[in-house]
Design an enzyme around this catalytic site. Structure first.
Site, PDB file in Angstrom:
ATOM      1  N   LYS B 193     -23.047 -20.269 -51.654  1.00  0.00           N
ATOM      2  CA  LYS B 193     -24.215 -20.550 -52.482  1.00  0.00           C
ATOM      3  C   LYS B 193     -25.461 -20.123 -51.700  1.00  0.00           C
ATOM      4  O   LYS B 193     -25.807 -20.722 -50.696  1.00  0.00           O
ATOM      5  CB  LYS B 193     -24.313 -22.034 -52.830  1.00  0.00           C
ATOM      6  CG  LYS B 193     -25.467 -22.307 -53.787  1.00  0.00           C
ATOM      7  CD  LYS B 193     -26.156 -23.623 -53.481  1.00  0.00           C
ATOM      8  CE  LYS B 193     -27.467 -23.799 -54.204  1.00  0.00           C
ATOM      9  NZ  LYS B 193     -28.523 -22.846 -53.859  1.00  0.00           N
ATOM     10  N   GLU B 267     -26.363 -26.939 -39.492  1.00  0.00           N
ATOM     11  CA  GLU B 267     -27.463 -26.465 -38.647  1.00  0.00           C
ATOM     12  C   GLU B 267     -28.730 -26.935 -39.355  1.00  0.00           C
ATOM     13  O   GLU B 267     -29.014 -26.519 -40.473  1.00  0.00           O
ATOM     14  CB  GLU B 267     -27.390 -24.950 -38.511  1.00  0.00           C
ATOM     15  CG  GLU B 267     -28.202 -24.455 -37.346  1.00  0.00           C
ATOM     16  CD  GLU B 267     -29.607 -24.095 -37.747  1.00  0.00           C
ATOM     17  OE1 GLU B 267     -30.449 -25.020 -37.817  1.00  0.00           O
ATOM     18  OE2 GLU B 267     -29.860 -22.913 -37.992  1.00  0.00           O
ATOM     19  N   CYS B 306     -35.444 -21.522 -37.907  1.00  0.00           N
ATOM     20  CA  CYS B 306     -35.032 -22.843 -37.407  1.00  0.00           C
ATOM     21  C   CYS B 306     -35.381 -23.015 -35.936  1.00  0.00           C
ATOM     22  O   CYS B 306     -35.626 -24.112 -35.469  1.00  0.00           O
ATOM     23  CB  CYS B 306     -33.537 -23.024 -37.586  1.00  0.00           C
ATOM     24  SG  CYS B 306     -33.080 -23.132 -39.299  1.00  0.00           S
ATOM     25  N   GLU B 407     -40.802 -30.075 -38.056  1.00  0.00           N
ATOM     26  CA  GLU B 407     -40.699 -28.645 -38.302  1.00  0.00           C
ATOM     27  C   GLU B 407     -41.589 -28.275 -39.484  1.00  0.00           C
ATOM     28  O   GLU B 407     -41.447 -28.814 -40.571  1.00  0.00           O
ATOM     29  CB  GLU B 407     -39.233 -28.287 -38.599  1.00  0.00           C
ATOM     30  CG  GLU B 407     -39.009 -26.814 -38.655  1.00  0.00           C
ATOM     31  CD  GLU B 407     -37.545 -26.426 -38.474  1.00  0.00           C
ATOM     32  OE1 GLU B 407     -36.695 -27.311 -38.346  1.00  0.00           O
ATOM     33  OE2 GLU B 407     -37.280 -25.220 -38.466  1.00  0.00           O
TER      34      GLU B 407
END
Lengths: 124, 511
Positions: B193, B267, B306, B407
């Site tokens: 996906k 992750e 990331c 983040e």
């Protein structure tokens, strides 16, 4: 500089009228919903809205407050970072992030805005 | 690196990228319309306007994809010789490579990343990961344990079967390849996906590699996460789930995996410290310029990485000089049309990202951080007036501020200073995350000490943002579970059978 505001308890959460309306719409078709403050890659700070019970509330979750009668949780590890934040739940155009439900109708999603309170002054 | 070229957007006259009005799912070796016939707009972040449509799938489409994958798994994972499986992976790599320029332009247009990055990093890295795992698949060896002279345990790796893989929007082709290549190499079939903002480039990749992949081995289903992602992650028909994204969804994925009793690899991002010691400025040489570039790499892929080095820790003694050099370099960042090979930073992936980034800039200001540059949406003209551009931004502040702890996933760096090694380690590790980190010093033993002391899955020493197939990638702390890239990833896509064989003819003697 951080705004002085003795009346705001932090961390805490409030919702705009648009967010309250969206929660109201969701509750017509969902038994209950719960919010989880996210973090990290990609969708980072998105407020994730799930059917109540979809995400198992665990020892790691702190209840920041309720919005439209629905709980808003934050991971205890993030809680300290948010120690001076008042989260303001709002709604904007755009698809919901991750596995989150949309904000009432498709094409709308929940977002957070933030009010930072002066250190100590707001800590109750 | 190609210079001075501006590619024509996909579908426009003269473009090297063919564009259809709409795209179905890729299931069982062909494009099929979604069961309920619904499609959703795919928006170009450069213009802010839709440029094509992709399937807005429903759980029925996920079932079809799982049917196709299950139908293919026995032949792919059990009958086909390893050498043939490796050959397919190499052919995938060749097909992507033959279409490198086309896929680079497609990826750039859909995601907004500068085409100089897709041409030089994303697509070549996708190619290389397929090649790496084609080789690694053949190196997957078991072990033999001699239990006693007549009893041997053959410990061997077997495929899991059908796996589910959820890919993020920041490296749609490269991270899809990181996931697909080891899954296939280990003998699994997959249902992928792609992320909601970037489903199309992977479909373009399927157009290119479809002919060389047996039907059902790779299936791609597009649609909203709440429906398609959830249908895939909760399906009792997958044997493993891999996900890259934020922490709450990661937790939910693990919860679903627990219900199915299957493994999950996650992750979940980071807030990577990039630590600069005073000796980087000892000489005015290439190394010094490399270190300054290492700071500015926070703007790579518009900060939507990331491992974005979004926390810079600069030794106090050199702070003024170092930040002046960095700001000078940031001033020269060319922002604009991602299809221009001179562009260094393109638009953020979506309007949602702009909202989040703006919200963090507001938080930074309220927290009392000092804004050194940027801080606003960048307004472009002409066709790009509706694009999602944000100025490269630098804040100076303290590590306990939210802009240092969360983040932001945009071109925003938070800078602070440290006194000595102990201080650097303390600040670097004062984070919930542990995905990446950078250490810059001319003193190799110091760099080693610091790199060992930082709690992160990947520490770059005197370099940053390099992702070779042969190095493991994954997080410490809440940055995730499991490793991608490196042949170690194969372990996450296999299960181990221990066949215990007795070569003795004597009874045990119990009964």
């Amino acid at each position: 500089m951080p705004e002085e505001n003795q009346d705001v308890q932090v961390p805490s959460v409030i919702a705009t009228q648009a967010a309250l309306d969206a929660i109201g719409k969701l509750l017509r078709t969902h038994k209950g919903v719960a919010f989880f403050q996210s973090g990290g890659c990609c969708d980072n700070s998105a407020p994730m809205c799930f059917d109540e019970g979809e995400m198992i509330v665990g020892n790691v979750d702190r209840l920041v407050g309720t919005v439209g009668g629905c709980p808003y949780y934050i991971d205890f590890r993030q809680y300290e970072t948010y120690r001076t934040s008042q989260i303001i739940l709002d709604v904007e155009d755009g698809e919901a992030d991750g596995f989150s439900l949309p904000a009432g109708i498709e094409g709308k999603h929940f977002v957070t805005r933030t009010k930072i309170c002066a250190k100590n002054a707001c800590n109750v | 690196m190609q210079v001075n070229k501006t590619y024509v957007p996909p579908g426009m006259p003269g473009s090297i990228v063919e564009l259809k009005e709409k795209y179905g799912n890729y299931i069982g070796g062909k494009f099929v319309p979604p069961v309920k016939g619904q499609y959703m707009d795919d928006i170009s972040p450069t213009t802010g306007k839709p440029f094509t449509k992709v399937a807005k799938s429903t759980p029925e489409d996920v079932e079809l994809a799982l049917d196709a994958a299950h139908a293919a798994k026995e032949k792919w994972g059990e009958i086909l010789p390893l050498s043939e499986r490796a050959k397919v992976l190499n052919k995938i790599a060749d097909a992507i490579e033959a279409n490198e320029e086309m896929l680079s332009v497609a990826e750039s247009w859909e995601n907004g990343k500068p085409v100089r990055e897709t041409l030089n990093v994303d697509v070549p890295m996708a190619v290389d990961h397929f090649r790496y795992f084609a080789g690694a698949a053949r190196m997957l060896e078991g072990t033999i344990t001699e239990v006693d002279k007549d009893t041997l345990a053959y410990n061997m790796h077997e495929p899991l079967g059908v796996v589910g893989q959820i890919v993020p929007f920041n490296f749609p082709l490269m991270l899809a390849s990181w996931k697909i290549a080891p899954a296939l190499a280990a003998g699994n079939c997959t249902v992928v996906k792609p992320a909601s903002p970037t489903p199309w480039s992977l479909l373009k990749m399927m157009e290119v590699i479809g002919d060389v992949v047996p039907p059902g081995v790779i299936n791609v289903v597009t649609g909203p996460g709440a429906e398609i992602g959830k249908a895939l992650a909760t399906s009792p028909r997958i044997a493993k789930i891999a996900f890259t994204g934020e922490t709450v969804t990661g937790r939910l994925i693990m919860q679903y995996a627990a219900q199915n009793i299957i493994p999950a690899t996650l992750e979940l991002g980071g807030k990577s410290p990039n630590v600069f010691f005073e000796d980087v400025l000892d000489k005015d040489d290439d190394f010094m310029r490399k270190a300054v570039e290492g700071f500015v790499l926070y703007a790579f892929n518009k900060g939507e990485v990331c491992t974005c080095p979004s926390r810079a820790l600069v030794q106090k003694s050199i702070y003024d000089k170092f930040i002046a050099k960095a700001l000078d370099s940031i001033k020269k960042i060319k922002q604009g049309n991602p299809l221009d090979t001179n562009t260094m930073i393109g638009p953020q992936v979506s309007a949602q990202q702009i909202q989040k980034i703006s919200s963090y800039v507001e938080i930074g200001k309220q927290e009392g951080a000092q804004l050194l540059c940027g801080g606003q949406k960048a307004q472009m003209g002409g066709d790009m007036a509706g694009g999602f551009f944000f100025q490269p931004t630098v804040f100076k502040g303290e590590n306990n501020m939210r802009i240092f702890q969360e983040e932001i996933f945009g071109p925003v760096i938070a800078v602070t200073t440290f006194e000595d090694e102990q201080d650097a380690i303390r600040i670097a590790n004062d984070t919930l995350y542990g995905l990446g980190a950078g250490v810059w010093s001319r003193d190799g033993t110091r760099a080693y000490r610091i790199a060992r002391a930082i709690k992160a899955g990947r520490v770059w020493v005197n370099c940053y943002h390099s992702y070779p197939a042969g190095a493991t990638f994954g997080g410490y702390k809440i940055s995730g579970v499991g490793r991608e890239t490196h042949r170690m990833a194969l372990e996450h896509y296999t299960q181990v059978k221990s066949m215990l064989v007795s070569y003795s003819e004597k009874p045990m003697g119990f009964f």
